[in-house]
Enzyme design. Structure first.
Site, PDB file in Angstrom:
ATOM      1  N   HIS B  62      -8.371   6.280  -2.990  1.00  0.00           N
ATOM      2  CA  HIS B  62      -7.648   5.041  -3.343  1.00  0.00           C
ATOM      3  C   HIS B  62      -8.622   3.874  -3.488  1.00  0.00           C
ATOM      4  O   HIS B  62      -8.956   3.187  -2.535  1.00  0.00           O
ATOM      5  CB  HIS B  62      -6.615   4.738  -2.247  1.00  0.00           C
ATOM      6  CG  HIS B  62      -5.595   3.730  -2.664  1.00  0.00           C
ATOM      7  ND1 HIS B  62      -4.260   3.844  -2.359  1.00  0.00           N
ATOM      8  CD2 HIS B  62      -5.701   2.586  -3.367  1.00  0.00           C
ATOM      9  CE1 HIS B  62      -3.590   2.812  -2.854  1.00  0.00           C
ATOM     10  NE2 HIS B  62      -4.453   2.033  -3.466  1.00  0.00           N
ATOM     11  N   HIS B  64      -9.824   0.500  -6.235  1.00  0.00           N
ATOM     12  CA  HIS B  64      -9.565  -0.308  -7.437  1.00  0.00           C
ATOM     13  C   HIS B  64     -10.920  -0.737  -7.994  1.00  0.00           C
ATOM     14  O   HIS B  64     -11.652  -1.458  -7.330  1.00  0.00           O
ATOM     15  CB  HIS B  64      -8.717  -1.527  -7.100  1.00  0.00           C
ATOM     16  CG  HIS B  64      -7.365  -1.165  -6.554  1.00  0.00           C
ATOM     17  ND1 HIS B  64      -6.268  -0.980  -7.361  1.00  0.00           N
ATOM     18  CD2 HIS B  64      -6.938  -0.912  -5.280  1.00  0.00           C
ATOM     19  CE1 HIS B  64      -5.220  -0.659  -6.607  1.00  0.00           C
ATOM     20  NE2 HIS B  64      -5.604  -0.608  -5.340  1.00  0.00           N
ATOM     21  N   ASP B 154       0.450   2.388  -8.299  1.00  0.00           N
ATOM     22  CA  ASP B 154       0.002   1.634  -7.132  1.00  0.00           C
ATOM     23  C   ASP B 154       0.012   0.133  -7.376  1.00  0.00           C
ATOM     24  O   ASP B 154      -0.436  -0.348  -8.405  1.00  0.00           O
ATOM     25  CB  ASP B 154      -1.401   2.058  -6.717  1.00  0.00           C
ATOM     26  CG  ASP B 154      -1.810   1.363  -5.430  1.00  0.00           C
ATOM     27  OD1 ASP B 154      -1.120   1.564  -4.424  1.00  0.00           O
ATOM     28  OD2 ASP B 154      -2.792   0.599  -5.442  1.00  0.00           O
ATOM     29  N   ASN B 280      -1.646  -6.045   1.116  1.00  0.00           N
ATOM     30  CA  ASN B 280      -0.318  -5.459   0.965  1.00  0.00           C
ATOM     31  C   ASN B 280      -0.444  -3.932   1.000  1.00  0.00           C
ATOM     32  O   ASN B 280      -1.140  -3.376   0.156  1.00  0.00           O
ATOM     33  CB  ASN B 280       0.301  -5.896  -0.359  1.00  0.00           C
ATOM     34  CG  ASN B 280       1.742  -5.443  -0.470  1.00  0.00           C
ATOM     35  OD1 ASN B 280       2.370  -5.143   0.537  1.00  0.00           O
ATOM     36  ND2 ASN B 280       2.248  -5.382  -1.694  1.00  0.00           N
ATOM     37  N   ASP B 307      -8.683   1.786   0.020  1.00  0.00           N
ATOM     38  CA  ASP B 307      -7.867   0.812  -0.709  1.00  0.00           C
ATOM     39  C   ASP B 307      -8.725  -0.402  -1.088  1.00  0.00           C
ATOM     40  O   ASP B 307      -8.306  -1.551  -0.980  1.00  0.00           O
ATOM     41  CB  ASP B 307      -6.624   0.383   0.068  1.00  0.00           C
ATOM     42  CG  ASP B 307      -5.600  -0.315  -0.840  1.00  0.00           C
ATOM     43  OD1 ASP B 307      -5.837  -0.407  -2.062  1.00  0.00           O
ATOM     44  OD2 ASP B 307      -4.562  -0.774  -0.321  1.00  0.00           O
ATOM     45  N   HIS B 311     -11.522  -8.895  -4.998  1.00  0.00           N
ATOM     46  CA  HIS B 311     -11.064 -10.151  -5.579  1.00  0.00           C
ATOM     47  C   HIS B 311     -12.183 -11.167  -5.442  1.00  0.00           C
ATOM     48  O   HIS B 311     -12.951 -11.127  -4.478  1.00  0.00           O
ATOM     49  CB  HIS B 311      -9.823 -10.684  -4.865  1.00  0.00           C
ATOM     50  CG  HIS B 311      -8.584  -9.882  -5.134  1.00  0.00           C
ATOM     51  ND1 HIS B 311      -8.014  -9.792  -6.377  1.00  0.00           N
ATOM     52  CD2 HIS B 311      -7.808  -9.140  -4.303  1.00  0.00           C
ATOM     53  CE1 HIS B 311      -6.935  -9.032  -6.307  1.00  0.00           C
ATOM     54  NE2 HIS B 311      -6.795  -8.608  -5.060  1.00  0.00           N
TER      55      HIS B 311
END
Lengths: 311, 427, 186
Positions: B62, B64, B154, B280, B307, B311
């Site tokens: 998982h 990003h 997701d 989250n 996860d 940012h």
């Protein structure tokens, strides 16, 4: 004795001694507002900026009058949050204001924690004039000042806070402050507007308003945001008013010397009946008077001395 | 290219191996695992792994990677470097890029980029619904053919239960596991942190545990009905653990992951208004943290995933309410997992299982094991060395970690992908 | 402080005698005049004002009202001082308009306190006149301020500290000079 922080962000950060210092100083300040010449030169040459991201007449005016009575130069900036979501951040705005060397910035913002961003970024003192549903420390201080004036003490008094606890920064700050000063607090309101873990804040929850108010010294009514109805938090204003509004009939169940408070602006006939708001127990306007004295005290305590950096 | 890893403690939960042996890598494969291997050729790179553990390469189910679309936060290259530095040899990257990875062309772009620029294996996860909008299914067969290894929306739950059911049924044709982000959007609407003591204190809007649990229960029901395997992403609550445990006991083909922050931090971390605690699902109560640990211990939770959600300051250096959800985790996941070993929540074998063998199994990858003939994806770890987390030294492009300044123990000394050393710790 | 020397310059009897004399002088100079009020500067000026009021009652049979003035808000040295003074109440339960004010303090030194007090009084209303009575004048004026009634003139050096103790405020009663004090701030 003086305050240990350059900022006032939250009641949680204050010690009981600091709260007493603020209240005692406010008592001395109150006299100034009764004079013909309502002005002392203490903060001559100091600049106070009222930075309001949410509309507010009462709090902004109160800070403005407090600053002017101490001879500070007060500048008001009202801005809507929407214009700042794109482009300039709160930090940017703060840095721009800092470049003009203000001594203190009073900020109201719809986001919890926003004043802390300024406090962490800027050397100026920051006063939180309400951040989201987090805290409204000056309101709690002026409420405590008003109660103490009438009841002579805060220790051991029983206070009921009624209404939308979940979304109320006034409730939070009052709970933290009155608790620190030894008061006994209970809250009442619809389950939909009371946080499920409220008792972990050290207050009791009484769903029945009449039970909550029957033996208290102070009833603090909160303003209900009428738009909450649309979010399913209560079915109708009529029903809210019937079960959680303060009217003369419910007041009969309370102690004969009970004080009734409201942070304003009031929704007449919703959370408080007109006869109650204007009645003999109501100290709503005393709260407003106290507000100026308390804010004068805070301005003096935070910037009424030399630059902290140089000390 | 020949690589010899000598004197390390080789631990492979998949084969049951746990012994001090040497590992010889020739080309992209492991050729020999034995004691006292003598280098035969001259151009052999020898890694002395004495006092180190040699593990099957870590696999993050998982991640990003933000490319395409948000390259200022992370790119496939920077994300792969961050993964390598954290000991990961494979990353499964989620579909919420811009454009969304909901078509073969986006998948192909990602894989092409990965082939050119990534230093670890990149496995794209495709969207369940077009644009992650929850309205219509993606061309799942096309996605599979292009190279996606799983499906997930997701960031969102597929709100419409019927569509989710169809998604599972259709994915079954192509044997693609479905990774479920479980969140009832009506219950979580407007929320920023866990609904609990801290939200009562701070006045920040709460996201109740039930927002997650209701969807976990729904997706498990759909899984049980369709008999197609699902994998529950980022489990954060005691209730979810209980629901998954019960489902597994009934034989439902469900697996689950959590992320290191859900067993390391509680809601209390939020009290500073540090936006690097905004995630989250949110950081939960101490009770939830205990339940997550229990779930990891008893096997209810199969996988620890980062996860990793990069940012920039644009999303994070703002008011808490306005900040984006998500923190980076690739470079801290391993030491935070090893802390569970120190706490005796897991033994080392279980920990490696959750970081390597189990995610490989769920994603049907022929990885996660050290055996002769297997891909030479290897992570060598120093379990004892302590270090201070310094986000400014991270390989990731982003800095949004709540663990900056923490003292942690254990990190990758070498990350080897297909026989090539892609990361080597400075010492 | 190790080499500091303490010397008593007024004892209890001296203080009483001195204040009696000042009361006589006040009466002499303001005899037959109306609207006389005493304003003490917090803290010890207030005790002195009360004592003078009592003595005027004894000497002349007149009742002179007493007010208390806190000059903190009028200080000019906020940027100079390290610790923030605690604000006390100003309590003047009568109008100052047209009054003859006798302003009372314990020690007159730089004159800055009196400057602040004058500003404070004038903000409260326009008096007819202000006179100044002090127990001790130690010199070293920084502003053109002069006392009308002085209990005792003491020539001091800048490193000396004058301390006034009055029973109402301190439980003992004497005036001392401390020598070798680092900063003669009063």
């Amino acid at each position: 004795m003086e305050l240990s922080n350059k900022d006032l962000l939250a009641i949680r950060d204050l010690s009981p001694e600091e709260i007493l210092l603020i209240l005692d100083t406010a008592e001395s300040m109150k006299e100034i507002s009764t004079r013909d010449i309502k002005k002392v030169p203490t903060l001559r040459g100091k600049t106070v900026i009222n930075l309001f991201y949410e509309p507010s007449t009462r709090t902004r005016t109160s800070f403005e009058i407090a600053g002017k009575r101490l001879s500070a130069d007060v500048v008001n900036i009202s801005t809507s949050t929407s214009s700042t979501t794109k482009g300039e951040t709160l930090k940017d705005t703060g840095r721009n204001l800092q470049a003009m060397n203000p001594d203190l910035i009073v900020i109201r913002h719809s986001c919890a924690g926003a004043p802390k961003i300024l406090a962490d970024t800027l050397p100026a003192s920051i006063i939180n004039a309400g951040d989201g549903a987090h805290e409204h420390p000056t309101q709690a201080l002026l409420d405590a000042f008003t109660i103490r004036e009438k009841k002579k003490t805060l220790s051991g008094i029983k206070v009921a806070i009624i209404g939308d606890i979940t979304h109320s920064r006034v409730a939070r700050s009052n709970i933290f402050l009155l608790q620190k000063m030894g008061a006994d607090i209970r809250v009442s309101g619809p389950h939909t507007m009371v946080p499920p873990f409220i008792e972990e804040l050290g207050v009791s929850f009484m769903p029945d308003m009449e039970e909550a108010i029957h033996d208290v010294d102070v009833i603090m009514m909160l303003r209900i945001q009428l738009e909450r109805q649309q979010h399913g938090l209560f079915p109708s204003i009529r029903e809210y008013s019937r079960f959680f509004g303060l009217n003369l009939e419910k007041l009969k169940k309370a102690k004969s010397d009970v004080l009734i408070m409201h942070p304003g602006p009031i929704n007449r006939g919703v959370e408080i009946a007109p006869e109650v708001a204007d009645g003999p127990y109501s100290i709503i306007l005393d709260q407003v008077t106290s507000g100026v004295a308390v804010r004068m005290a805070l301005l003096y305590l935070l910037i009424g001395k030399g630059n902290r950096e140089s000390n | 290219m020949v690589l010899l890893i000598k004197n390390g403690r080789v631990l492979d939960p998949a084969s049951g191996l746990d012994d001090v042996v040497d590992v010889l890598v020739e080309g992209q494969k492991i050729s020999t695992i034995a004691k006292g291997i003598k280098p035969s050729a001259k151009d052999v790179t020898v890694i002395d792994a004495a006092h180190l553990v040699v593990l099957p390469g870590l696999i993050d189910i998982h991640t990003h990677l933000r490319e395409p679309g948000h390259e200022y936060k992370e790119t496939i290259r920077s994300g792969s470097l961050a993964g390598a530095a954290g000991g990961f040899t494979s990353l499964a990257c989620m579909a919420n890029t811009n454009p969304v990875n909901d078509s073969a062309s986006v998948t192909e772009f990602i894989l092409e980029k990965a082939r050119k620029e990534a230093c670890v294996n990149i496995y794209p996860v495709g969207a369940i619904t077009k644009g992650l909008k929850g309205e219509s299914l993606t061309e799942t067969g096309d996605l599979k053919a292009a190279g996606v290894i799983a499906l997930s929306d997701d960031g969102h739950s597929v709100k419409n239960a019927q569509l989710m059911r169809r998604g599972l049924e259709y994915a079954k044709n192509f044997s693609l596991p479905v990774i479920c982000h479980c969140e009832d959007l009506d219950l979580s609407a407007g929320g920023a942190i866990h609904e609990g003591t801290t939200s009562a204190y701070l006045g920040l809007r709460g996201i109740p545990p039930i927002a997650e649990e209701i969807m976990v229960a729904r997706d498990i029901a759909l899984c049980e009905w369709t008999k197609h395997p699902i994998h529950i992403a980022h489990v954060s609550t005691a209730g979810s653990v209980r629901i998954i445990r019960e489902a597994k006991a009934r034989g439902v083909p469900v697996t689950a992951e959590t992320a290191p922050h859900y067993f390391t931090l509680t809601e209390e971390a939020v009290t500073t208004f540090d936006t690097n605690t905004k995630i989250n699902p949110p950081l939960r109560s101490a009770r939830d943290v205990e339940a997550i640990k229990e779930g990891l211990k008893d096997g209810t939770i199969d996988v620890i995933a980062s996860d990793h959600a990069p940012h920039s300051s644009l999303e994070k250096d703002v008011e808490y309410d306005n900040a984006a959800f998500g923190i980076i985790g690739l470079e801290t996941a391993l030491p935070l997992t090893l802390a569970l070993v120190s706490q005796k929540v897991l033994d080392l074998k279980q920990a490696v299982g959750k970081l390597s063998c189990n995610p490989a199994k769920i994603l049907n990858l022929n990885k996660g094991s050290l055996r002769t003939g297997a891909d030479a994806d290897i992570t060598i770890v120093d379990l004892e060395s302590e270090f201070t987390v310094d986000v400014t030294a991270f390989k990731s492009k982003s800095r949004n970690s709540p663990f900056h300044g923490w003292r942690l123990k254990g990190h990758a000394t070498h990350t080897i992908v297909s026989g090539t050393i892609v990361f080597q710790a400075k010492n | 402080m190790a080499d500091s020397l303490t010397r008593i310059i007024l004892d209890k009897q001296d203080i009483n005698r001195t204040l009696t004399r000042i009361a006589h002088e006040i009466w002499e100079r303001n005899r037959g005049l109306e609207n006389l009020v005493l304003i003490g500067i917090r803290r010890r000026g207030v005790s002195i004002a009360h004592r003078l009021s009592r003595k005027l009652q004894e000497i002349a049979g007149i009742s002179v009202p007493v007010g208390a003035l806190d000059i903190t808000l009028y200080r000019d040295d906020f940027s100079e001082i390290d610790s923030q003074p605690v604000i006390k109440k100003t309590e003047i339960p009568f109008s100052l308009k047209g009054k003859r004010i006798i302003l009372c303090d314990d020690v007159l030194y730089t004159g800055r306190t009196i400057r602040a007090a004058l500003d404070g009084i004038i903000d409260l209303g326009r008096p007819m006149s202000i006179q100044l009575a002090v127990l001790i004048d130690r010199g070293h004026r920084e502003l053109p301020i002069h006392a009308n009634y002085v209990g005792k003139n003491i020539s001091t050096t800048i490193d000396e500290l004058i301390e006034v103790f009055l029973e109402e405020d301190d439980h003992i009663e004497q005036v001392i000079v401390i020598k070798g004090h680092k900063d003669g701030t009063q």
